[in-house]
Design a protein around this motif. Structure first.
Motif, PDB file in Angstrom:
ATOM      1  N   GLY A  36       0.789  -1.225   0.000  1.00  0.00           N
ATOM      2  CA  GLY A  36       0.000   0.000   0.000  1.00  0.00           C
ATOM      3  C   GLY A  36       0.818   1.269   0.000  1.00  0.00           C
ATOM      4  N   THR A  37       2.138   1.151   0.159  1.00  0.00           N
ATOM      5  CA  THR A  37       3.003   2.332   0.168  1.00  0.00           C
ATOM      6  C   THR A  37       3.089   2.946  -1.226  1.00  0.00           C
ATOM      7  OG1 THR A  37       4.353   1.423   1.955  1.00  0.00           O
ATOM      8  CG2 THR A  37       5.336   3.171   0.626  1.00  0.00           C
ATOM      9  N   LYS A  38       2.934   4.248  -1.310  1.00  0.00           N
ATOM     10  CA  LYS A  38       3.065   4.940  -2.590  1.00  0.00           C
ATOM     11  C   LYS A  38       4.536   5.242  -2.848  1.00  0.00           C
ATOM     12  CE  LYS A  38       1.334   8.887  -5.256  1.00  0.00           C
ATOM     13  NZ  LYS A  38       0.438  10.070  -5.268  1.00  0.00           N
ATOM     14  N   THR A  76       1.800   5.097  -8.314  1.00  0.00           N
ATOM     15  CA  THR A  76       2.290   3.727  -8.223  1.00  0.00           C
ATOM     16  C   THR A  76       2.420   3.341  -6.758  1.00  0.00           C
ATOM     17  OG1 THR A  76       3.523   3.972 -10.293  1.00  0.00           O
ATOM     18  CG2 THR A  76       4.168   2.161  -8.842  1.00  0.00           C
ATOM     19  N   PHE A  77       1.953   2.141  -6.445  1.00  0.00           N
ATOM     20  CA  PHE A  77       1.921   1.675  -5.060  1.00  0.00           C
ATOM     21  C   PHE A  77       2.511   0.272  -4.958  1.00  0.00           C
ATOM     22  CE2 PHE A  77      -1.320   4.836  -5.502  1.00  0.00           C
ATOM     23  CZ  PHE A  77      -1.416   5.492  -4.279  1.00  0.00           C
TER      24      PHE A  77
END
Length: 232
Positions: A36-38, A76-77
């Motif tokens: 879930g980190t961008k 983008t993740f």
């Protein structure tokens, strides 16, 4: 986003793109870049002091590998872990590694192999409860050593390519659960090899690789935001 681990630093005297791929892949698999980190091409390029072109190419490959995803109009993740991909990888891995153990037993003399694996098990026990990253490295070495002993290096490459989603779960698991039982499972595999009992060694390997089936529901429950179903 910067990580000061030495293994995550770029060697600018070598080819850049393969390094960036390996570094980002490993950071995602280890969970240093959480699901879930961008992330952005420009930020990664700045972090590693490279142009955006090799980073863009790496992003494309990581999307293909199911580790990144592009969300239109959002960016983008790091992709969440796909549960079905974990299950498929576990199934294929068990099939391959069960046969690897049987292939090892075709060797006439496994004395040196057994001694090496027993040493690895001692080292696993030493770090099992204190150093998750060291334990994971030793776990990987254990399975790789078996594949090499069986003369199945290509089969191990296949396993490595399919088990990335499974490895993401394993890195969460090693921080959530005791690893002592994993060491004992490894010991059972080696004991089967030591006495030349292919059936026992194979069964021990299958039990070992099915362990994630027991751990996965609890991990998903505790880290629900890290996972996705195919229907999500």
């Amino acid at each position: 986003m910067t990580d000061n681990r030495s293994e995550y630093r770029l060697d600018h005297s070598a080819a850049v793109r393969p390094q960036i791929y390996r570094l980002l892949r490993d950071r995602i698999i280890r969970g240093d870049l959480e699901p879930g980190t961008k992330i952005s091409e420009s930020a990664i390029a700045l972090e590693y002091l490279v142009s955006r072109q090799p980073v863009r190419e790496v992003f494309i490959r990581l999307v293909e590998m199911g580790l990144l995803e592009v969300r239109p109009q959002r960016g983008t993740f790091v992709r969440r872990i796909v549960i079905s991909a974990v299950m498929d990888a576990r199934f294929v891995r068990e099939a391959i590694e069960a046969d690897i153990v049987r292939a090892v037993l075709e060797n006439q003399d496994n004395t040196a192999l057994v001694a090496e694996l027993q040493w690895q098990i001692v080292e696993q026990g030493r770090v099992a409860e204190s150093d998750p990253d060291a334990f994971m490295a030793l776990d990987e070495l254990f399975h790789h050593t078996l594949a090499d002993a069986a003369g199945k290096s290509y089969a191990w490459e296949v396993v490595e390519n399919i088990k990335m989603q499974m490895d993401r779960v394993r890195h969460i698991s090693v921080r959530c659960f005791s690893r002592t039982h994993v060491v004992e499972q490894h010991r059972a595999i080696v004991e089967g090899i030591a006495v030349g009992n292919a059936a026992a060694a194979e069964q021990a390997m299958r039990i070992h690789l099915r362990g994630i089936l027991k751990d996965l529901p609890g991990i998903v429950k505790s880290k629900a935001d890290f996972f996705e179903d195919d229907q999500d």
